[in-house]
Scaffold this active site. Structure first.
Site, short mmCIF file in Angstrom:
data_model
loop_
_atom_site.label_atom_id
_atom_site.label_comp_id
_atom_site.label_asym_id
_atom_site.label_seq_id
_atom_site.Cartn_x
_atom_site.Cartn_y
_atom_site.Cartn_z
N TYR A 249 1.02 -1.03 -0.22
CA TYR A 249 0.02 -0.35 -0.09
C TYR A 249 0.86 0.90 -0.12
O TYR A 249 1.67 1.79 0.95
CB TYR A 249 -1.15 -0.30 1.27
N LYS B 72 -1.34 -0.63 -4.57
CA LYS B 72 -2.21 -0.82 -4.01
C LYS B 72 -1.58 1.38 -4.12
O LYS B 72 -0.98 1.65 -2.84
CB LYS B 72 -3.55 -0.12 -3.17
#
Length: 295
Positions: free
Chosen positions: A134, A162
């Site tokens: 992330y 992400k």
């Protein structure tokens, strides 16, 4: 698992006393599933993971998994102020029927790229579930460099990233350094969705998708079907989603919107909230109408 398509980073429905609203949480999950999303994320940034106690985390996870019942993959957000605390969360996630974990960097002490690599390597080694990296430098104070991501992508238990940095050039570099592999680059900004897909991103994990899941899913669906004219038409609407940042904390804005749709209450964990007083409500409602919601 194959990480692909659109995943809402769901809000965590809360009662006025800031306990988990289990029925509200079920309605949030069902609202997203009915819209045709390809997976869901529980306890991401929009799920207010830093504010959750262990009991709250477990309740949110259990309700989500029970409502999803294997229809789509479920990612559990994990992140804390140290690697060992993060590993504790990852191991708890592995005791559930979740499909993968979305792991943030420690968000107190600054890190160099060696620390970034060490963190994710240790977490991935310890995790029984696949790990999604992330990148959210606005919150963690450090961006994951493309060269670092390339090394992480070679780890057999790290399946994707992400990217919520909002830096399209940086995302392109992520795509370049991981090209030719099964590693999934997922857009974290719905305003960049279609452009990201056209450049090779395998999907998106979006905060605003909690509020407009069908819009986000339909952009991806039109793209996947080769209908670029329709994808572009929808993308122009979806590009308005990040405007919510001007109304207050993402979770507060989305929950206010969901409350007006009768899905869950507006409570967020203190001290989060909307920007300003009641006058902001009309602005949010006008924004929601521009997104195609009937309020």
């Amino acid at each position: 698992m194959e990480l692909k398509g659109v995943y809402p980073a769901m809000v965590t429905a809360l009662n006025p006393d800031e306990t988990v609203d289990k029925e509200g949480m079920r309605r949030v999950v069902r609202y997203c599933l009915d819209a045709g999303v390809h997976g869901v994320v529980v306890l991401g940034s929009t799920g207010e993971f830093p504010a959750m106690t262990e009991t709250m985390r477990q309740e949110a996870i259990e309700v989500t998994l029970d409502e999803v019942r294997g229809q789509v993959p479920v990612l559990i957000g994990c992140g804390d102020t140290s690697t060992q605390k993060t590993i504790t969360q990852v191991r708890a996630a592995a005791r559930t029927k979740a499909d993968a974990v979305l792991v943030a960097l420690p968000y107190y002490y600054p890190l160099d790229q060696a620390g970034v690599y060490r963190h994710y390597s240790l977490v991935a080694d310890a995790s029984e579930l696949p790990v999604v990296v992330y990148n959210f430098p606005q919150m963690t104070k450090i961006s994951i460099a493309p060269d670092t991501l390339a090394k992480l992508a070679s780890h057999p238990n790290i399946i994707g990233v992400k990217d919520s940095a909002g830096d399209f050039v940086g995302m392109q570099r992520y795509l370049e350094v991981t090209a030719g592999s099964d590693f999934a680059v997922m857009s974290g900004n719905p305003a960049l969705g279609l452009a990201a897909y056209l450049h090779g991103a395998k999907g998106g994990i979006y905060a605003g998708c909690s509020l407009v899941p069908k819009l986000c899913a339909d952009v991806y669906k039109a793209f996947a079907n080769g209908d670029l004219a329709e994808a572009l038409r929808l993308q122009k609407i979806a590009s308005l989603i990040p405007l919510m940042g001007g109304f207050g904390a993402n979770a507060a804005v989305i929950k206010f919107g969901l409350s007006r749709l009768g899905i869950c209450g507006p409570t967020v964990s203190a001290p989060l909230g909307l920007a300003g007083g009641p006058e902001i409500h009309d602005k949010i409602l006008a924004w929601m109408r521009r997104l195609g919601l009937e309020v």
